[in-house]
Design a protein around this motif. Structure first.
Motif, short mmCIF file in Angstrom:
data_model
loop_
_atom_site.label_atom_id
_atom_site.label_comp_id
_atom_site.label_asym_id
_atom_site.label_seq_id
_atom_site.Cartn_x
_atom_site.Cartn_y
_atom_site.Cartn_z
N MET A 156 0.86 -1.20 0.00
CA MET A 156 0.00 0.00 0.00
C MET A 156 0.89 1.23 0.00
N ASP A 157 0.81 2.00 -1.08
CA ASP A 157 1.68 3.18 -1.16
C ASP A 157 1.02 4.26 -2.01
N ALA A 158 -0.25 4.58 -1.67
CA ALA A 158 -0.94 5.63 -2.44
C ALA A 158 -1.46 6.69 -1.46
N ALA A 159 -2.71 7.12 -1.65
CA ALA A 159 -3.25 8.21 -0.82
C ALA A 159 -3.39 7.76 0.64
N LYS A 160 -2.56 8.34 1.50
CA LYS A 160 -2.50 7.88 2.91
C LYS A 160 -3.85 8.02 3.62
N GLY A 161 -4.59 9.05 3.27
CA GLY A 161 -5.89 9.28 3.92
C GLY A 161 -6.92 8.22 3.57
N GLN A 162 -6.64 7.43 2.55
CA GLN A 162 -7.61 6.40 2.11
C GLN A 162 -7.30 5.02 2.69
N TYR A 163 -6.15 4.84 3.31
CA TYR A 163 -5.77 3.50 3.77
C TYR A 163 -6.87 2.86 4.62
#
Ligand SMILES: C[S@@+](CC[C@H](N)C(=O)[O-])C[C@H]1O[C@@H](n2cnc3c(N)ncnc32)[C@H](O)[C@@H]1O
Length: 222
Positions: free
Chosen positions: A130-137
């Protein structure tokens, strides 16, 4: 920076040359301010892939393909990577990099928003990066867990947000408060879900490594 500069520089100095192509991709990404995995976190990611020996990897957040190629360098020959990217300018660059590395048959780039793509994917994947929009994790976690096989590894990057996550809500800039709260909720959830065993490692911008446990079989008697 969450690791003392001296220690970080020393760890960097130990990293062997990655070969011309990866060195070039990394140099250009840094020059063009494309956010790619930090060197020391990349070394941990490679170690985890080499340990797990996955059959299928899912990456959320391709950028220009640097971390996918790092993983491809250590994964078993029959393993494949599915990687998701929504920012159009980066997609052709990533595809070209996969081709230059001779990895276009093992790495598939899915173009679009992870939110939509994750819903449609079948899986299972035994390694998810997982390495995309942190707010969406936190929001994506149920979809990620559906796709992750039992015994599979979830590797989440940037979870300490350069140290901001340990600050009180009021010490964080107002515009960053939502992401700060969501990342705290994500880390709390990773640590407290019965089906996950998680270690949070203060390396780079912080990495969380979670293993999905088959609750019925593994936790009996706990
Ligand atoms: C930190 S970069 C990925 C770096 C890459 N993993 C590497 O280390 O080489 C995060 C990427 O995720 C992409 N991204 C952010 N939100 C996304 C979303 N909702 N769906 C798909 N991609 C997204 C961004 O465009 C960006 O290129």
């Amino acid at each position: 920076m969450i690791v003392e500069q001296r220690i970080r520089d020393y760890l960097h100095s130990l990293e062997p040359d990655q070969g011309d192509l990866l060195e070039e991709i990394s140099r250009k990404a840094i020059r063009d301010e494309v956010p790619i995995i930090k060197k020391e976190t990349g070394a941990l990611l490679k170690t985890m892939v080499a340990t797990k020996r996955p059959r299928a990897i899912l990456e959320v957040g391709t950028a220009v393909g640097y971390s996918a190629l790092l993983m491809a360098g250590v994964m078993p020959a029959e393993c494949t990577i599915t990687t998701i990217e929504k920012y159009e300018p980066r997609i052709p660059v990533a595809k070209a990099n996969f081709k230059r590395a001779g990895e276009e048959s093992r790495i598939t780039l899915l173009e679009g928003d992870a939110e939509e793509i994750l819903k449609e994917l079948e899986g299972p994947y035994d390694f998810i990066f997982m390495d995309a929009a942190k707010g969406q994790y936190i929001h994506w976690l149920p979809m990620i867990l559906r796709l992750l096989s039992d015994g599979g590894i979830l590797f989440s990057d940037n979870v300490l947000q350069d140290g901001d996550v340990v600050q009180s809500r009021y010490a964080v800039e107002r515009r960053d408060r939502t992401i700060h709260a969501r990342m705290r909720e994500y880390l709390y959830t990773l640590k407290h879900m019965e089906e996950l065993e998680t270690s949070i490692i203060p390396i780079g911008d912080g990495a969380a490594i979670s293993v999905k446990i088959e609750i019925e079989k593994e936790r009996v008697g706990k």
